[in-house]
Enzyme design. Structure first.
Site, PDB file in Angstrom:
ATOM      1  N   GLU A  38      45.036 -57.796 -34.920  1.00 57.62           N
ATOM      2  CA  GLU A  38      45.797 -57.153 -36.005  1.00 57.62           C
ATOM      3  C   GLU A  38      47.291 -57.438 -35.873  1.00 57.62           C
ATOM      4  O   GLU A  38      48.102 -56.528 -35.710  1.00 57.62           O
ATOM      5  CB  GLU A  38      45.588 -55.629 -35.950  1.00 57.62           C
ATOM      6  N   CYS A  97      76.275 -42.013 -45.614  1.00 63.23           N
ATOM      7  CA  CYS A  97      77.092 -40.934 -45.041  1.00 63.23           C
ATOM      8  C   CYS A  97      76.430 -40.335 -43.812  1.00 63.23           C
ATOM      9  O   CYS A  97      75.997 -39.178 -43.823  1.00 63.23           O
ATOM     10  CB  CYS A  97      77.360 -39.880 -46.106  1.00 63.23           C
ATOM     11  N   GLY A 131      50.611 -55.937 -31.931  1.00 56.45           N
ATOM     12  CA  GLY A 131      51.623 -55.692 -30.905  1.00 56.45           C
ATOM     13  C   GLY A 131      52.223 -56.940 -30.296  1.00 56.45           C
ATOM     14  O   GLY A 131      53.133 -56.843 -29.465  1.00 56.45           O
ATOM     15  N   TYR A 156      65.320 -47.004 -33.369  1.00 53.50           N
ATOM     16  CA  TYR A 156      64.829 -47.455 -32.054  1.00 53.50           C
ATOM     17  C   TYR A 156      65.924 -48.109 -31.219  1.00 53.50           C
ATOM     18  O   TYR A 156      65.612 -48.770 -30.230  1.00 53.50           O
ATOM     19  CB  TYR A 156      63.726 -48.516 -32.225  1.00 53.50           C
ATOM     20  N   TYR A 189      59.007 -54.618 -40.436  1.00 53.43           N
ATOM     21  CA  TYR A 189      59.480 -53.227 -40.428  1.00 53.43           C
ATOM     22  C   TYR A 189      60.910 -53.124 -40.966  1.00 53.43           C
ATOM     23  O   TYR A 189      61.705 -52.306 -40.506  1.00 53.43           O
ATOM     24  CB  TYR A 189      59.324 -52.617 -39.018  1.00 53.43           C
ATOM     25  N   ARG A 212      65.718 -49.905 -38.201  1.00 55.14           N
ATOM     26  CA  ARG A 212      65.325 -50.129 -36.810  1.00 55.14           C
ATOM     27  C   ARG A 212      66.457 -49.894 -35.797  1.00 55.14           C
ATOM     28  O   ARG A 212      66.222 -49.279 -34.760  1.00 55.14           O
ATOM     29  CB  ARG A 212      64.729 -51.538 -36.632  1.00 55.14           C
TER      30      ARG A 212
HETATM   31  N1  LLP Z   1      47.466 -52.294 -35.591  1.00 54.31           N
HETATM   32  C1  LLP Z   1      47.768 -50.985 -35.542  1.00 54.31           C
HETATM   33  C2  LLP Z   1      46.693 -50.014 -35.448  1.00 54.31           C
HETATM   34  C3  LLP Z   1      49.115 -50.576 -35.589  1.00 54.31           C
HETATM   35  O1  LLP Z   1      49.396 -49.283 -35.524  1.00 54.31           O
HETATM   36  C4  LLP Z   1      50.139 -51.552 -35.680  1.00 54.31           C
HETATM   37  C5  LLP Z   1      51.539 -51.153 -35.740  1.00 54.31           C
HETATM   38  C6  LLP Z   1      49.765 -52.901 -35.753  1.00 54.31           C
HETATM   39  C7  LLP Z   1      48.417 -53.250 -35.697  1.00 54.31           C
HETATM   40  C8  LLP Z   1      50.765 -54.008 -35.892  1.00 54.31           C
HETATM   41  O2  LLP Z   1      51.639 -54.068 -34.820  1.00 54.31           O
HETATM   42  P1  LLP Z   1      52.600 -55.353 -34.670  1.00 54.31           P
HETATM   43  O3  LLP Z   1      51.726 -56.530 -34.436  1.00 54.31           O
HETATM   44  O4  LLP Z   1      53.382 -55.471 -35.892  1.00 54.31           O
HETATM   45  O5  LLP Z   1      53.459 -55.061 -33.488  1.00 54.31           O
HETATM   46  N2  LLP Z   1      58.250 -49.611 -36.934  1.00 54.31           N
HETATM   47  C9  LLP Z   1      58.150 -50.096 -35.566  1.00 54.31           C
HETATM   48  C10 LLP Z   1      56.777 -50.655 -35.275  1.00 54.31           C
HETATM   49  C11 LLP Z   1      55.654 -49.669 -35.550  1.00 54.31           C
HETATM   50  C12 LLP Z   1      54.293 -50.277 -35.327  1.00 54.31           C
HETATM   51  C13 LLP Z   1      53.223 -49.422 -35.889  1.00 54.31           C
HETATM   52  N3  LLP Z   1      51.905 -49.939 -35.711  1.00 54.31           N
HETATM   53  C14 LLP Z   1      59.249 -51.135 -35.337  1.00 54.31           C
HETATM   54  O6  LLP Z   1      60.020 -51.400 -36.246  1.00 54.31           O
HETATM   55  O7  LLP Z   1      59.356 -51.681 -34.246  1.00 54.31           O
END
Ligand code: LLP
Length: 434
Positions: free
Chosen positions: A277, A359, A240, A320, A388, A316
């Site tokens: 993560e 479309c 995150g 979003y 993403y 995206r």
């Molecule tokens: N760990 C878990 C359990 C997760 O569900 C996620 C992302 C991450 C780590 C990695 O999160 P990051 O560090 O990348 O923020 N498609 C959306 C984002 C969905 C995230 C899903 N889970 C977007 O384009 O913003």
């Protein structure tokens, strides 16, 4: 910070001019910078070094095998959420005990594959899932480790509602009260050792503060459990960490670490292990999507710049309302952007919608976006598209996916070729009666 910069009005990825690259490989194309991936990974690793964490790169953010490999070479573990991602992690040569497996719907086949691979942790989402993994482990005579996903009821108000996961309404994890009962009930399972806690409160989280709240709750739970004779030896704080869609708008790795490290140091010093993560903070600014202007169209109220990519390759903005800075790859000196900003302060811009060929009215990359003058055939760069982007792309409208190119200094390598029409039809050629 990344390695996509303008020199004499031309956009470069490291030492490679994007215009030259586009001439060679065509458009649209995802272009990644190796130095940026490594730089982002190393910064995070340095910032959190006092905790000596296992950094499990979140494959879902940008999962190309060659990118996974370069992070594995850097020492990364992997965060996976499916059998497919586990397969990728294996092919990338990831150390399996540094693999964590999350997700609410793991199938029996996926669980068997992960048990055979001897991954580090299953992130456990429910009682039913715990019992299933334990029973499969018993049948396979295997022993696995589980991290209970605890939902601390913490959210960042700036996180989009579709990517918030840490609040009570979320399908993920169990709340703190239920977590205590969970450990009481399953804490001594012989096949699935429940010895870790997993948090992931959403994506992106724009400050350290929500992590601090969530981790504080998790540490209190760990203390409580300890008093009751249950030892939690690993805390996975999830991903995150934000990325700079707008220059300078997201915290740096050390700003997160300044608040999180001191909080977790006593746990670490008492023999605990920490897992991170991260996905987007490593991959987002390491990739761009390069596209060519097909047509300009003046509507009654708006000007449209129609390009050869769209929601099928980068969903995206549609999904979003996400912001991606878009700019021509070749501009007059006065139009070189000083920063990637929501309102670039440059003269001579004209507002337009940057839209794709799909479309659907929802097929756009930017709305009312001020661009320098562009003409048919010009190249545009959609920045911060490494996370993403390609992983969420589709073949909607029977559009082949773009290639992925990895730049390393002045070398560019196609790490996934452009799809062909035959790729689209391939599985449909295998008709069989069942
Ligand atoms: N760990 C878990 C359990 C997760 O569900 C996620 C992302 C991450 C780590 C990695 O999160 P990051 O560090 O990348 O923020 N498609 C959306 C984002 C969905 C995230 C899903 N889970 C977007 O384009 O913003």
């Amino acid at each position: 910070m990344d390695h996509f910069t303008y020199r004499d009005g031309k956009l470069y990825c490291e030492g490679v001019a994007i215009d030259d690259l586009a001439r060679r490989i065509g458009t649209p194309a995802y272009v990644y910078s190796k130095a940026t991936f490594i730089d982002h990974y190393d910064k995070l690793a340095r910032a959190f070094a006092p905790l000596d964490p296992t950094i499990c790169y979140s494959i879902k953010s940008c999962g190309n095998l060659h990118i996974c490999r370069l992070l594995v070479e850097r020492g990364a573990g992997m965060d996976v959420v499916s059998g497919g991602e586990l397969y990728r992690a294996q092919k990338a040569g990831a150390v399996m005990r540094k693999v964590v497996y999350a997700g609410v719907g793991k199938t029996d086949d996926e669980i068997r594959a992960a048990l055979s691979a001897k991954i580090g942790f299953f992130n456990i989402e429910s009682e039913a899932e715990f019992e299933n993994i334990s029973s499969i482990a018993r049948q396979m005579n295997a022993k696995a480790h589980g991290a209970l996903r605890v939902n601390p009821d913490v959210a960042d108000p700036k996180t989009h509602k579709k990517t918030t996961t840490g609040n009570k309404e979320s399908k993920f994890g169990v709340d703190i009260e239920r977590a205590r009962r969970f450990f009481d009930r399953y804490g001594k399972d012989p096949h699935l050792a429940l010895d870790a806690i997993h948090l992931h409160i959403g994506s992106p989280i724009y400050s350290a503060e929500p992590y601090v709240r969530a981790i504080t709750k998790a540490l209190a739970l760990i203390d409580d459990l300890k008093a009751g004779g249950i030892k939690v030896s690993t805390l996975d704080i999830g991903g995150g960490f934000a990325a700079d869609y707008v220059t300078g708008a997201s915290p740096l790795a050390e700003q997160y670490a300044n608040d999180i490290v001191p909080l977790l140091l006593p746990f670490k010093q008492a023999g605990g292990s920490v897992i991170l993560e991260p996905g987007r903070t490593i991959s987002a600014n390491a990739g761009v999507l390069v596209t060519r202007v097909q047509y300009l169209k003046q509507g009654p109220t708006k000007k449209f710049v129609i390009v050869d990519t769209g929601m099928h390759h980068l969903i995206r903005p549609t999904l979003y309302d996400a912001f991606h800075f878009i700019w021509p790859t070749s501009v007059a000196p006065k139009h070189v952007p000083r920063a990637r900003d929501k309102s670039p302060e440059v003269e001579g811009l004209e507002k337009c919608d940057v839209v794709g060929p799909i479309c659907e009215s929802g097929d756009f990359l930017a709305k009312d976006w001020p661009l320098p003058p562009v003409a048919r055939g010009d190249l545009l760069c959609v920045f911060t598209a490494g996370a993403y982007g390609m992983v969420m792309s589709s073949n909607y409208n029977a559009m082949p996916r773009p290639p992925e190119v990895l730049v390393d200094g002045d070398k560019a390598t196609v790490i996934r070729r452009r799809e062909t029409y035959d790729d689209l039809l391939g599985p449909e050629m295998q008709v069989q009666s069942v």
